[in-house]
Design a protein around this motif. Structure first.
Motif, PDB file in Angstrom:
ATOM      1  N   ASN A 110       1.014  -1.136   0.223  1.00 20.24           N
ATOM      2  CA  ASN A 110       0.205  -0.005  -0.151  1.00 20.24           C
ATOM      3  C   ASN A 110       0.911   1.596  -0.099  1.00 20.24           C
ATOM      4  N   SER A 111       2.121   1.197   0.674  1.00 18.18           N
ATOM      5  CA  SER A 111       2.841   2.395   1.176  1.00 18.18           C
ATOM      6  C   SER A 111       3.402   2.846  -0.217  1.00 18.18           C
ATOM      7  N   GLY A 112       3.911   1.675  -1.069  1.00 17.04           N
ATOM      8  CA  GLY A 112       4.517   1.786  -2.874  1.00 17.04           C
ATOM      9  C   GLY A 112       3.337   2.437  -3.725  1.00 17.04           C
ATOM     10  N   ALA A 113       2.983   1.946  -3.918  1.00 13.54           N
ATOM     11  CA  ALA A 113       1.143   1.861  -4.366  1.00 13.54           C
ATOM     12  C   ALA A 113       1.073   3.422  -4.789  1.00 13.54           C
ATOM     13  N   GLU A 114       0.782   3.712  -2.676  1.00 12.59           N
ATOM     14  CA  GLU A 114       0.394   5.496  -2.879  1.00 12.59           C
ATOM     15  C   GLU A 114       1.717   6.465  -3.412  1.00 12.59           C
ATOM     16  N   ALA A 115       3.099   6.055  -2.853  1.00  7.12           N
ATOM     17  CA  ALA A 115       4.227   6.480  -3.259  1.00  7.12           C
ATOM     18  C   ALA A 115       4.546   6.396  -4.907  1.00  7.12           C
ATOM     19  N   LEU A 116       4.095   6.018  -5.367  1.00  8.91           N
ATOM     20  CA  LEU A 116       3.621   5.968  -7.359  1.00  8.91           C
ATOM     21  C   LEU A 116       2.728   6.219  -8.027  1.00  8.91           C
ATOM     22  N   GLY A 117       1.895   6.622  -7.039  1.00 10.56           N
ATOM     23  CA  GLY A 117       0.735   7.056  -7.131  1.00 10.56           C
ATOM     24  C   GLY A 117      -0.826   5.605  -7.924  1.00 10.56           C
ATOM     25  N   GLY A 118      -1.178   5.177  -7.109  1.00 11.34           N
ATOM     26  CA  GLY A 118      -2.037   4.066  -7.525  1.00 11.34           C
ATOM     27  C   GLY A 118      -1.650   2.966  -8.151  1.00 11.34           C
ATOM     28  N   LYS A 119      -2.109   3.364  -9.446  1.00 14.32           N
ATOM     29  CA  LYS A 119      -2.032   1.692 -10.691  1.00 14.32           C
ATOM     30  C   LYS A 119      -0.909   1.339 -10.553  1.00 14.32           C
ATOM     31  N   ARG A 157       9.491   2.175 -15.559  1.00 12.99           N
ATOM     32  CA  ARG A 157      10.073   3.511 -15.323  1.00 12.99           C
ATOM     33  C   ARG A 157      11.027   3.809 -13.830  1.00 12.99           C
ATOM     34  N   ILE A 158       9.780   3.095 -12.747  1.00 12.43           N
ATOM     35  CA  ILE A 158       9.638   3.651 -11.785  1.00 12.43           C
ATOM     36  C   ILE A 158       9.688   2.438 -10.684  1.00 12.43           C
ATOM     37  N   ARG A 159      11.128   2.192  -9.587  1.00 13.54           N
ATOM     38  CA  ARG A 159      10.421   0.787  -9.132  1.00 13.54           C
ATOM     39  C   ARG A 159      10.918   1.306  -7.303  1.00 13.54           C
ATOM     40  N   MET A 160      10.414   0.848  -6.584  1.00 11.25           N
ATOM     41  CA  MET A 160      10.250   0.807  -4.986  1.00 11.25           C
ATOM     42  C   MET A 160      10.564  -0.412  -4.315  1.00 11.25           C
ATOM     43  N   ASN A 161      12.165  -0.679  -4.559  1.00 13.82           N
ATOM     44  CA  ASN A 161      12.133  -2.251  -3.825  1.00 13.82           C
ATOM     45  C   ASN A 161      11.821  -2.304  -2.131  1.00 13.82           C
ATOM     46  N   GLN A 162      10.568  -2.375  -1.585  1.00 15.41           N
ATOM     47  CA  GLN A 162      10.657  -2.917  -0.486  1.00 15.41           C
ATOM     48  C   GLN A 162      10.543  -3.838   0.183  1.00 15.41           C
ATOM     49  N   THR A 163      11.334  -4.884  -0.538  1.00 15.95           N
ATOM     50  CA  THR A 163      12.054  -6.113  -0.149  1.00 15.95           C
ATOM     51  C   THR A 163      12.208  -6.595   0.874  1.00 15.95           C
ATOM     52  N   PHE A 164      12.635  -7.294   1.964  1.00 15.21           N
ATOM     53  CA  PHE A 164      13.136  -7.683   3.302  1.00 15.21           C
ATOM     54  C   PHE A 164      14.601  -7.361   2.471  1.00 15.21           C
ATOM     55  N   GLU A 165      15.509  -8.497   1.441  1.00 19.01           N
ATOM     56  CA  GLU A 165      17.061  -7.764   1.478  1.00 19.01           C
ATOM     57  C   GLU A 165      16.936  -6.567   1.030  1.00 19.01           C
ATOM     58  N   ALA A 166      16.326  -5.554   0.548  1.00 16.43           N
ATOM     59  CA  ALA A 166      16.635  -4.516   0.059  1.00 16.43           C
ATOM     60  C   ALA A 166      16.340  -3.336   1.354  1.00 16.43           C
ATOM     61  N   LEU A 167      15.180  -4.200   2.288  1.00 14.05           N
ATOM     62  CA  LEU A 167      15.489  -3.457   3.791  1.00 14.05           C
ATOM     63  C   LEU A 167      16.234  -3.029   4.574  1.00 14.05           C
ATOM     64  N   TYR A 168      16.974  -5.056   4.843  1.00  9.00           N
ATOM     65  CA  TYR A 168      18.270  -5.111   5.378  1.00  9.00           C
ATOM     66  C   TYR A 168      19.228  -4.488   5.123  1.00  9.00           C
ATOM     67  N   GLU A 169      19.261  -4.533   3.639  1.00  2.63           N
ATOM     68  CA  GLU A 169      20.411  -3.736   3.508  1.00  2.63           C
ATOM     69  C   GLU A 169      20.508  -2.247   3.234  1.00  2.63           C
ATOM     70  N   GLN A 170      19.345  -1.497   3.334  1.00  2.00           N
ATOM     71  CA  GLN A 170      19.159  -0.319   3.836  1.00  2.00           C
ATOM     72  C   GLN A 170      20.074   0.149   5.722  1.00  2.00           C
ATOM     73  N   GLY A 171      19.615  -1.046   5.965  1.00  2.00           N
ATOM     74  CA  GLY A 171      19.250  -0.373   7.491  1.00  2.00           C
ATOM     75  C   GLY A 171      20.895  -1.294   8.147  1.00  2.00           C
ATOM     76  N   LEU A 172      21.697  -2.106   6.911  1.00  2.00           N
ATOM     77  CA  LEU A 172      22.429  -2.700   7.573  1.00  2.00           C
ATOM     78  C   LEU A 172      23.870  -1.903   8.407  1.00  2.00           C
ATOM     79  N   GLU A 173      23.931  -0.096   7.563  1.00  2.00           N
ATOM     80  CA  GLU A 173      24.672   0.031   8.628  1.00  2.00           C
ATOM     81  C   GLU A 173      24.179   0.259  10.330  1.00  2.00           C
ATOM     82  N   LYS A 174      23.231   0.592  10.659  1.00  2.13           N
ATOM     83  CA  LYS A 174      22.537   0.918  11.617  1.00  2.13           C
ATOM     84  C   LYS A 174      22.918  -0.145  12.627  1.00  2.13           C
TER      85      LYS A 174
END
Length: 183
Positions: A110-119, A157-174
């Motif tokens: 839902n958050s990804g769909a909202e951020a990218l404008g619906g469909k 054209r626009i991708r929002m990666n919210q896989t656990f792998e991507a979220l893990y990599e984003q938070g890896l340093e923290k």
């Protein structure tokens, strides 16, 4: 010359000879003492230099040992951090099969769909596709991941990666920093 005079002269000569011999003996004694003092100074300096060299060598050994100890401690911490991060990855994989996962997946979609404008088009694990369709997402495809999803605009054209792998990599340093602080 009289006998007394001769005796007197012999005595005077004997006294001169004795004084000269005494003076020569004193001079020789002073030279021997001076030589002994020089040898003692030289021996003392040599011993002092050897002691300094030994102390310096021991100091180097102590410094090397301390450096090696710090290196081993750092390696042990790195290993511990790697183990902890591995446990976090495993926990994420296991979470994707828990009862709480459905709410997280729905929020991510839902958050990804909202951020990218619906469909949008959603890529997720094969077992998550029926859930996504049930929630109203018709354009879904399979993705090999631990959990979560990738939300893509319909034109791609626009991708929002919210896989656990991507979220893990984003938070890896923290995560790494938090683990180090705990140690």
């Amino acid at each position: 010359m009289t006998l007394d005079h001769l005796r007197k002269e012999i005595r005077q000569e004997a006294q001169r000879t004795r004084r000269d011999a005494l003076k020569d003996a004193e001079n020789e004694s002073d030279a021997i003492v001076k030589e002994a003092e020089n040898q003692a100074k030289s021996l003392l300096e040599s011993s002092r230099q050897k002691a300094e060299d030994d102390a310096s060598q021991k100091q180097s050994l102590v410094s090397a040992a301390r450096l090696e100890a710090k290196k081993r401690i750092a390696e042990a911490r790195d290993e511990l951090v790697a183990v902890q991060l591995g446990e976090v990855r495993e926990a994420l994989r296991e979470f994707a099969d828990s009862s709480k996962y459905d709410g997280v997946l729905k929020d991510l979609a839902n958050s990804g769909a909202e951020a990218l404008g619906g469909k949008v088009r959603i890529l997720a694990r094969k077992k998550d596709l029926p859930k996504l369709k049930k929630w109203g997402y018709s354009d879904v495809d399979e993705l090999d991941c631990w959990g979560g999803c990738i939300v893509v605009t319909t034109d791609g054209r626009i991708r929002m990666n919210q896989t656990f792998e991507a979220l893990y990599e984003q938070g890896l340093e923290k995560l790494r920093q938090g683990i180090f602080e705990e140690l």
